[in-house]
Scaffold this motif. Structure first.
Motif, mmCIF file in Angstrom:
data_model
loop_
_atom_site.group_PDB
_atom_site.id
_atom_site.type_symbol
_atom_site.label_atom_id
_atom_site.label_comp_id
_atom_site.label_asym_id
_atom_site.label_seq_id
_atom_site.Cartn_x
_atom_site.Cartn_y
_atom_site.Cartn_z
ATOM 1 N N GLN A 42 10.503 -5.707 -9.216
ATOM 2 C CA GLN A 42 10.104 -5.022 -10.447
ATOM 3 C C GLN A 42 8.898 -5.706 -11.070
ATOM 4 O O GLN A 42 7.940 -5.048 -11.482
ATOM 5 N N ARG A 43 8.941 -7.022 -11.129
ATOM 6 C CA ARG A 43 7.842 -7.781 -11.726
ATOM 7 C C ARG A 43 6.556 -7.587 -10.924
ATOM 8 O O ARG A 43 5.490 -7.319 -11.481
ATOM 9 N N ALA A 48 1.258 -5.185 -10.515
ATOM 10 C CA ALA A 48 0.262 -4.504 -9.682
ATOM 11 C C ALA A 48 -0.216 -3.213 -10.345
ATOM 12 O O ALA A 48 -1.409 -2.901 -10.333
ATOM 13 N N TYR A 49 0.694 -2.490 -10.939
ATOM 14 C CA TYR A 49 0.343 -1.199 -11.543
ATOM 15 C C TYR A 49 -0.407 -1.367 -12.864
ATOM 16 O O TYR A 49 -1.474 -0.804 -13.059
ATOM 17 N N HIS A 50 0.154 -2.169 -13.776
ATOM 18 C CA HIS A 50 -0.421 -2.258 -15.118
ATOM 19 C C HIS A 50 -1.542 -3.279 -15.249
ATOM 20 O O HIS A 50 -2.484 -3.057 -16.005
ATOM 21 N N PHE A 51 -1.464 -4.393 -14.548
ATOM 22 C CA PHE A 51 -2.448 -5.448 -14.738
ATOM 23 C C PHE A 51 -3.546 -5.448 -13.685
ATOM 24 O O PHE A 51 -4.683 -5.809 -13.969
ATOM 25 N N GLN A 52 -3.207 -5.038 -12.461
ATOM 26 C CA GLN A 52 -4.208 -4.986 -11.406
ATOM 27 C C GLN A 52 -4.804 -3.583 -11.250
ATOM 28 O O GLN A 52 -5.792 -3.415 -10.548
ATOM 29 N N GLY A 53 -4.170 -2.588 -11.865
ATOM 30 C CA GLY A 53 -4.689 -1.224 -11.833
ATOM 31 C C GLY A 53 -4.513 -0.514 -10.500
ATOM 32 O O GLY A 53 -5.246 0.438 -10.213
ATOM 33 N N GLU A 58 -1.005 2.705 -3.188
ATOM 34 C CA GLU A 58 -1.507 1.410 -2.712
ATOM 35 C C GLU A 58 -0.427 0.329 -2.835
ATOM 36 O O GLU A 58 -0.276 -0.511 -1.948
ATOM 37 N N ILE A 59 0.313 0.362 -3.927
ATOM 38 C CA ILE A 59 1.405 -0.602 -4.099
ATOM 39 C C ILE A 59 2.432 -0.407 -2.985
ATOM 40 O O ILE A 59 2.901 -1.380 -2.382
#
Length: 87
Positions: A42-43, A48-53, A58-59
């Motif tokens: 989850q972390r 990856a989604y919110h901070f790395q965009g 892709e995730i």
């Protein structure tokens, strides 16, 4: 400073330090909840989604899981964050 009073003048974009404090406290709480209450997946997915965009596709590729699993993991992680940060 204004010439007439000698007081500091805040521009519309600047906030006094006491107004910025709650946001910093919220960020500290969010970091703590992310470290203590979320699973490693989850972390990792949330970061990856919110901070790395990164996009969910892709995730999913990087983690070797299906895109729907990424969406479900994000939804659960966000719900858990919201629940723990509510109070």
């Amino acid at each position: 400073m204004t010439k007439a009073t000698g007081e500091a003048k805040n521009t519309p974009c600047e906030k006094p330090w006491w107004q910025a404090l709650p946001r910093e406290i919220q960020l500290q709480r969010m970091r703590r909840v992310m470290e203590e209450e979320l699973t490693p997946r989850q972390r990792e997915t949330l970061e990856a989604y919110h901070f790395q965009g990164l996009r969910p596709a892709e995730i999913a590729r990087r983690q070797g899981i299906h895109r729907s699993t990424v969406a479900r993991t994000l939804r659960r992680a966000e719900a858990r964050l919201q629940r723990f940060l509510k109070y």
